[in-house]
Design a protein around this motif. Structure first.
Motif, mmCIF file in Angstrom:
data_model
loop_
_atom_site.group_PDB
_atom_site.id
_atom_site.type_symbol
_atom_site.label_atom_id
_atom_site.label_comp_id
_atom_site.label_asym_id
_atom_site.label_seq_id
_atom_site.Cartn_x
_atom_site.Cartn_y
_atom_site.Cartn_z
ATOM 1 N N ALA A 1 68.308 41.979 75.671
ATOM 2 C CA ALA A 1 69.265 42.899 76.278
ATOM 3 C C ALA A 1 69.006 44.331 75.843
ATOM 4 O O ALA A 1 69.111 45.267 76.653
ATOM 5 N N ASN A 2 68.671 44.558 74.569
ATOM 6 C CA ASN A 2 68.383 45.918 74.114
ATOM 7 C C ASN A 2 67.130 46.478 74.767
ATOM 8 O O ASN A 2 67.075 47.670 75.095
ATOM 9 N N MET A 3 66.133 45.631 74.952
ATOM 10 C CA MET A 3 64.930 46.105 75.643
ATOM 11 C C MET A 3 65.251 46.541 77.069
ATOM 12 O O MET A 3 64.820 47.609 77.518
ATOM 13 N N LEU A 4 66.046 45.731 77.769
ATOM 14 C CA LEU A 4 66.373 46.067 79.158
ATOM 15 C C LEU A 4 67.337 47.252 79.227
ATOM 16 O O LEU A 4 67.180 48.136 80.075
ATOM 17 N N SER A 5 68.314 47.296 78.309
ATOM 18 C CA SER A 5 69.259 48.404 78.321
ATOM 19 C C SER A 5 68.555 49.724 78.044
ATOM 20 O O SER A 5 68.798 50.728 78.736
ATOM 21 N N GLY A 6 67.682 49.741 77.035
ATOM 22 C CA GLY A 6 66.942 50.963 76.763
ATOM 23 C C GLY A 6 66.048 51.363 77.921
ATOM 24 O O GLY A 6 65.941 52.548 78.257
ATOM 25 N N ALA A 7 65.404 50.383 78.557
ATOM 26 C CA ALA A 7 64.519 50.691 79.692
ATOM 27 C C ALA A 7 65.301 51.243 80.871
ATOM 28 O O ALA A 7 64.762 52.047 81.651
ATOM 29 N N LEU A 8 66.565 50.842 81.029
ATOM 30 C CA LEU A 8 67.392 51.325 82.145
ATOM 31 C C LEU A 8 68.228 52.540 81.773
ATOM 32 O O LEU A 8 69.065 52.978 82.564
ATOM 33 N N GLY A 9 68.025 53.059 80.561
ATOM 34 C CA GLY A 9 68.783 54.239 80.158
ATOM 35 C C GLY A 9 70.173 53.914 79.657
ATOM 36 O O GLY A 9 71.116 54.676 79.914
ATOM 37 N N GLY A 10 70.307 52.816 78.933
ATOM 38 C CA GLY A 10 71.607 52.420 78.407
ATOM 39 C C GLY A 10 71.670 52.526 76.901
ATOM 40 O O GLY A 10 70.651 52.697 76.213
ATOM 41 N N LEU A 11 72.879 52.391 76.351
ATOM 42 C CA LEU A 11 73.102 52.450 74.908
ATOM 43 C C LEU A 11 72.601 51.178 74.226
ATOM 44 O O LEU A 11 72.425 50.146 74.894
ATOM 45 N N PRO A 12 72.392 51.211 72.908
ATOM 46 C CA PRO A 12 72.082 49.975 72.180
ATOM 47 C C PRO A 12 73.233 48.975 72.300
ATOM 48 O O PRO A 12 74.400 49.351 72.433
ATOM 49 N N ILE A 13 72.895 47.689 72.214
ATOM 50 C CA ILE A 13 73.851 46.610 72.481
ATOM 51 C C ILE A 13 74.016 45.764 71.227
ATOM 52 O O ILE A 13 73.041 45.482 70.518
ATOM 53 N N THR A 14 75.235 45.367 70.952
ATOM 54 C CA THR A 14 75.524 44.371 69.914
ATOM 55 C C THR A 14 76.639 43.463 70.412
ATOM 56 O O THR A 14 77.291 43.741 71.427
ATOM 57 N N VAL B 1 75.827 50.990 81.719
ATOM 58 C CA VAL B 1 74.575 50.222 81.786
ATOM 59 C C VAL B 1 74.528 49.200 80.649
ATOM 60 O O VAL B 1 74.206 48.014 80.857
ATOM 61 N N ALA B 2 74.863 49.642 79.432
ATOM 62 C CA ALA B 2 74.817 48.735 78.291
ATOM 63 C C ALA B 2 75.827 47.605 78.440
ATOM 64 O O ALA B 2 75.542 46.450 78.099
ATOM 65 N N ALA B 3 77.026 47.907 78.944
ATOM 66 C CA ALA B 3 78.042 46.865 79.124
ATOM 67 C C ALA B 3 77.598 45.834 80.149
ATOM 68 O O ALA B 3 77.779 44.621 79.959
ATOM 69 N N ALA B 4 76.999 46.296 81.247
ATOM 70 C CA ALA B 4 76.546 45.363 82.289
ATOM 71 C C ALA B 4 75.391 44.505 81.797
ATOM 72 O O ALA B 4 75.380 43.277 81.973
ATOM 73 N N VAL B 5 74.409 45.144 81.149
ATOM 74 C CA VAL B 5 73.253 44.385 80.648
ATOM 75 C C VAL B 5 73.685 43.421 79.550
ATOM 76 O O VAL B 5 73.250 42.262 79.511
ATOM 77 N N GLY B 6 74.533 43.883 78.650
ATOM 78 C CA GLY B 6 75.005 42.999 77.582
ATOM 79 C C GLY B 6 75.733 41.789 78.127
ATOM 80 O O GLY B 6 75.545 40.667 77.644
ATOM 81 N N GLY B 7 76.578 41.998 79.143
ATOM 82 C CA GLY B 7 77.305 40.871 79.707
ATOM 83 C C GLY B 7 76.400 39.883 80.417
ATOM 84 O O GLY B 7 76.491 38.668 80.205
#
Length: 789
Positions: free
Chosen positions: A324-337, A81-87
Motif C-alpha cells: 500500500a505504501n508503494m502504491l500510495s507514494g507512486a500515486l502521490g499519497g501520504l504514508p500509510i499505517t 489517496v492514502a485513505a483509498a489505497v490503504g482501505g
C-alpha cells in the motif's frame, strides 16, 4: 552432562468420534461452526454488516484524512489517496481482516519534516522506498520482532507525536500559521494568542465542543445521534456555521486531479534519504503491528456478531502495508499505517470480514471524485481543531498509569520530551538508550549486608546476582566466621553462573570447616539449594511432562513403583521443604478451603496448576465427566452428594466451581451411549449426563458459546453444555439451594482447553440467563482461586 528427554513424543493424537454429518437444529445451526469469513479471499460478497460498518468508517476517515494532510503540509488530495489505497490494498492483502489503514497521526510529524526538507514529490518517492523496505521485512518474517520494543518507548513516542501535532495545529486553530518545529511553536504561541482571528477561533471552538460533547449526549437522543461519528458531526457543524455566518477564513481547496503531483527521483544526501526511509518504515511498521494486535483483542472481546475472525497474520499485514505504501507514494499519497481509531470503529460497527475495509476505500474514491464542491466548503480551522484533539488524545492517561505501574515512567517521559524536541527517530533512539540504561541499573543495583543475630550470621542479598555483584558478595561471605551457622537470604529472580559458582564454592568450603548454610527467601521460608550436578535438570513440574533424566539409574521395564518412588523422592527433596511449615499449620488448624472445585478425572487436568492454588485452598471432587447427580436419581452416587453437603454445611465454602475440559472422554462416550437400562458401571454412571445431552439437542435453548465463537465441534459443545447443566443440578441439592437463597454461596462454571492451556469462565451462572457464554481468562486477570496469606 545429563539431559531431560521427553518421551512418547511420537504418539499420534487420538481421533474423536464425530458424526459424518453435522446435525442441524430448527434454526439451521450446525454443530461444526461455519468457516471463518474474515479470511475469504476468493469472492467479493460483502455482508450487510460489512456495508453498514464501511459507511461508518468512511464518515470518520474522510475528515481525518483531510486533517492529517493539512497537518503535514501535503496537498489535501494526498490524504484521500492514502485513505483509498490503504482501505482497498491493505484491506485486500493485509493480514488483519478488520484493521483499517490510511494516513495516521503517528507519521504526521515525520512526513511534515520530510516535506520541509525535501519537498512533496521527493517525500512521495521516500514513501515508495519505505513500502519496499516493509515488503523486504515481511519476506524475512520479522514482524513479531517489532513487538519487542518496550511499550514505554512506543507510548512515549506516540505521546510525543501527539504533543507536536497539537502544538502545530493550535496555531491554525487560533488563525495563524504553524512553525517548523515544536519548540518554535511554543516560543511563538504568546504572540499568536495576542493576535487572535475571531472567525477561525469560532469555527475551531465549535468543532472542539461538538467532538467532546457528542459522545456524552444522554438518553435515547444520545443513542440516536451517536450513529453519526463525532468527527463528521463536528466538521459538518463548523462548515455550516462558516457558510451561514459568512465567516472569512481559509477553506479546503482541492485542485483538479489533472494537476495532482506525482513522485520525483530522490535528490539529497544519501544518508539523509536512508534515515528518512528507515524512519517511515520503522514508525509505520510498529504502529501498524501494534494496532493489529489491539484489533485482535477487540475482536476477541466482542460479543456480537457471533462470527469467527482469524487472528492477525503479522507478516502478511506488514507485506500489505508495504504494498500500500508503494502504491500510495507512486500515486502521490501520504504514508500509510494501520489506524487504531478507524479500526476500533470498524469492529464496534459489527464488521465481519475484510470487505468492510475495502468498501470504505471505495467510498473514499467516490467522495474524492463526486463531492469536491462539498469538501471545498470545509474550513481549515475545523480540520486543524479535529487533528489537534486527536493529537491530545494520543497522550493517553491509561498508558501513563500502565507505565508508572511498571516503573518505566522515566523511559516514557524521556522518549516523549526527546520526540518533541529532537524528532521522532532521534527521540526513539534516546528512549531506547534510556531503557537499556534503566535495565542495566536494575540489574546491577544489588544490596548485600551481613549481620549476626543470636549467634546466627545472616547474609542478605537484595536484587539480581550477576558477575558485577560477585566481589561484594565474596566480601560479605568472607566476614562469616568459620564453623558458624549461616543463613543466606536471597531476594531476586536472577542469578548468573559467576554468582552461582561463588555461592556454591563458599558453601562447600564453609560446610567442610564445620559450619552450616541455609538458603532462604525474603519471607524466611527455605528454598532449594543452588542447583547441583546430581539433579540439576529436574524441576518440580517436570514429572507430568513424561520426562526422564539420562543420568538416572535404569529400572526394569514395567517397574512403575520405582518411578513413583522417584517422584516421591523428588517431592521430599525439592518441594517438601517449601510447604512443610504451611502443611504443619494446616494440620494444627484443620482445613478451611475457600471453594469446592468439582472437575473431571482426566489426567491432563492438574487443578493446582491451572488455578494457581496451594495446600488447603481447594476442596476437590473428581469424577468421570465432572457430573453432579440429581438428588434421588436412579443409580445416584451418594459420594458426590456427601462431598457437596460436607463442603457447603461443614466447611462453609464461599463458592462452588464446576470445571469441564476439552476432548473429554466421558462426553465422547455419552454421545454413543445406547438407549435402555443396564450396561457396565461406566454406562450407568454416564446416565447422569443424559440431561446435558438433551439440553444440547433441545431446539428451545440457546447454544453455549466460547469467547465470542461457536464451539469447534460437537464434543466441545457438549462439554460446555454439560458445565451449564451440572450447575443446575447443584441448585437442586438442599444445602446448596439454602446457601444460595441466603446469598452466602456463589456458583461458577469453568472450561479448560487442554491443547491451548487456556481457561474460560462462564459469564453468568444465573439459572435464568438465556445465553451461556464462556469468556477467555486473560493472563493479567486475577486467579480464580486466591491462596490465603
Amino acid at each position: 552432562m545429563s539431559a531431560c528427554v521427553p518421551t512418547r513424543t511420537d504418539t499420534p493424537p487420538r481421533k474423536s468420534r464425530m458424526p459424518r454429518r453435522p446435525r442441524k437444529t430448527r434454526q439451521g445451526r450446525p454443530h461444526s461452526p461455519p468457516p471463518p469469513t474474515g479470511g475469504d479471499r476468493r469472492r467479493f460478497r460483502p455482508a450487510g454488516a460489512d456495508l453498514s460498518a464501511s459507511i461508518s468508517v468512511f464518515l470518520i476517515a474522510l475528515p481525518l484524512s483531510l486533517g492529517i494532510a493539512l497537518a503535514t503540509g501535503a496537498p489535501l488530495q494526498a490524504g484521500l489517496v492514502a485513505a483509498a489505497v490503504g482501505g482497498i490494498v491493505v484491506g485486500r492483502f493485509g493480514g488483519a481482516p478488520l484493521q483499517v489503514s490510511g494516513p495516521a497521526a503517528g507519521l504526521t510529524v515525520v512526513t511534515a519534516d520530510l516535506i520541509q526538507q525535501y519537498g512533496w514529490r521527493v517525500t512521495c518517492a521516500i514513501t515508495v522506498l519505505a513500502g519496499l523496505s516493509q515488503l523486504a521485512l515481511a519476506a524475512i518474517r520479522v514482524a513479531r520482532s517489532a513487538l519487542a520494543v518496550s511499550p514505554a518507548i512506543v507510548h512515549g513516542m506516540l505521546a510525543g507525536i501527539g504533543v507536536t501535532i497539537a502544538l502545530a495545529q493550535l496555531h491554525i486553530v487560533l488563525g495563524g500559521t504553524p512553525q517548523s518545529s515544536a519548540t518554535d511553536n511554543i516560543l511563538t504561541l504568546p504572540a499568536q494568542l495576542a493576535t487572535l482571528h475571531p472567525d477561525a477561533l469560532s469555527a475551531s471552538v465549535l468543532t472542539i465542543a461538538v467532538l467532546l460533547a457528542w459522545p456524552r449526549i444522554p438518553g435515547r437522543a444520545g443513542r440516536i445521534v451517536r450513529t453519526v461519528p463525532a468527527a463528521l458531526a463536528a466538521v459538518t457543524g463548523a462548515t455550516a456555521l462558516a457558510v451561514v455566518a459568512g465567516l472569512q477564513l481559509p477553506r479546503v481547496d482541492l485542485p483538479s486531479w489533472s494537476s495532482h503531483a506525482l513522485p520525483a527521483m530522490p535528490d539529497g544526501p544519501v544518508l539523509g534519504l536512508i534515515a528518512a526511509v528507515l524512519t517511515i518504515t520503522l514508525v509505520g511498521s510498529v504502529e501498524s503491528l501494534l494496532s493489529a494486535v489491539a484489533v485482535d483483542k477487540l475482536v476477541a472481546a466482542r460479543k456480537k456478531p457471533d462470527v469467527r475472525i482469524p487472528r492477525a497474520d503479522l507478516d502478511r499485514e506488514l507485506a500489505g502495508q508495504g504494498a500500500a505504501n508503494m502504491l500510495s507514494g507512486a500515486l502521490g499519497g501520504l504514508p500509510i499505517t494501520g489506524v487504531a481509531v478507524r479500526s476500533s470503529a470498524n469492529v464496534s460497527a459489527g464488521a465481519v470480514s475484510r470487505h468492510s475495509t475495502m468498501l470504505h476505500g471505495l467510498w473514499i474514491v467516490l467522495a474524492a471524485v463526486l463531492l469536491v464542491p462539498v469538501l471545498d466548503l470545509i474550513p481549515l480551522a475545523a480540520l486543524a481543531a479535529l487533528v489537534m484533539v486527536v493529537g491530545i488524545q494520543m497522550v493517553s492517561i491509561t498508558h501513563m498509569r500502565t507505565v508508572k505501574r511498571n516503573r518505566e515512567m522515566l523511559v516514557y517521559a524521556v522518549t516523549l520530551v526527546s520526540v518533541v524536541v529532537t524528532g521522532v527517530l532521534e527521540g526513539v533512539v534516546i528512549g531506547i538508550a534510556v531503557a537499556v540504561a534503566v535495565a542495566l541499573h536494575r540489574l546491577t543495583r544489588t544490596r548485600i549486608t551481613e549481620e549476626e543475630q543470636e549467634g546466627v550470621h545472616r547474609v542478605r542479598v537484595r536484587g539480581q546476582l550477576t558477575f558485577l555483584a560477585v566481589p561484594r558478595l565474596s566480601r560479605a561471605l568472607s566476614q562469616v566466621p568459620q564453623g558458624t551457622d549461616c543463613v543466606v537470604e536471597l531476594d531476586g529472580s536472577f542469578m548468573d553462573h559467576a554468582a552461582y559458582e561463588a555461592l556454591h564454592d563458599w558453601q562447600a568450603s564453609h560446610v567442610a570447616r564445620g559450619g552450616t548454610v541455609e538458603f532462604t527467601g525474603r519471607a524466611g521460608g527455605r528454598i532449594s539449594e543452588p542447583a547441583s550436578e546430581t539433579h540439576g535438570c529436574c524441576r518440580p513440574w517436570t514429572p507430568w511432562r513424561n520426562h526422564h533424566c539420562d543420568d538416572r539409574p535404569e529400572h526394569p521395564e514395567g517397574a512403575t513403583a520405582h518411578r513413583l518412588a522417584d517422584g516421591l523422592s523428588s517431592f521430599q527433596r525439592d518441594t517438601a521443604p517449601l510447604v512443610r511449615d504451611e502443611l504443619a499449620r494446616l494440620a494444627r488448624e484443620g482445613q478451611r478451603p475457600s471453594q469446592l472445585f468439582l472437575t473431571c478425572t482426566d489426567s491432563r487436568l492438574v487443578t493446582s496448576m491451572i488455578t494457581a492454588s496451594g495446600p488447603g485452598d481447594l476442596f476437590t471432587v473428581r469424577n468421570m465427566g465432572n457430573l453432579v447427580p440429581m438428588p434421588g436419581a436412579e443409580h445416584s452416587d451418594e459420594s458426590v452428594a456427601a462431598a457437596i453437603e460436607y463442603a457447603v454445611d461443614v466447611l462453609e465454602v464461599d463458592s462452588i466451581t464446576v470445571c469441564g475440559h476439552s476432548d473429554c472422554a466421558a462426553m465422547q462416550a455419552l454421545l454413543n451411549i445406547p438407549p435402555g437400562g443396564g450396561g457396565t458401571p461406566l454406562r450407568r454412571w454416564l446416565r447422569h449426563g443424559l440431561p446435558s445431552l438433551e439440553r444440547m439437542r433441545s431446539r428451545d435453548r440457546s447454544w453455549a458459546r466460547i469467547s465470542g465463537r461457536l464451539p469447534a465441534d460437537v464434543i466441545e459443545q457438549l462439554c460446555l453444555t454439560n458445565v451449564v447443566q451440572q450447575l443446575e443440578h447443584l441448585r437442586a441439592h438442599e444445602s446448596v439451594a439454602r446457601r444460595l437463597a441466603e446469598g452466602t454461596l456463589e456458583l461458577h462454571g469453568m472450561y479448560f482447553h487442554v491443547g491451548e492451556a487456556q481457561a474460560y469462565l462462564l459469564a453468568s451462572s444465573d439459572e435464568h440467563a438465556f445465553d451461556a457464554v464462556f469468556d477467555r481468562v486473560a493472563p493479567a486477570s486475577s486467579a480464580l482461586v486466591r491462596a490465603r496469606v
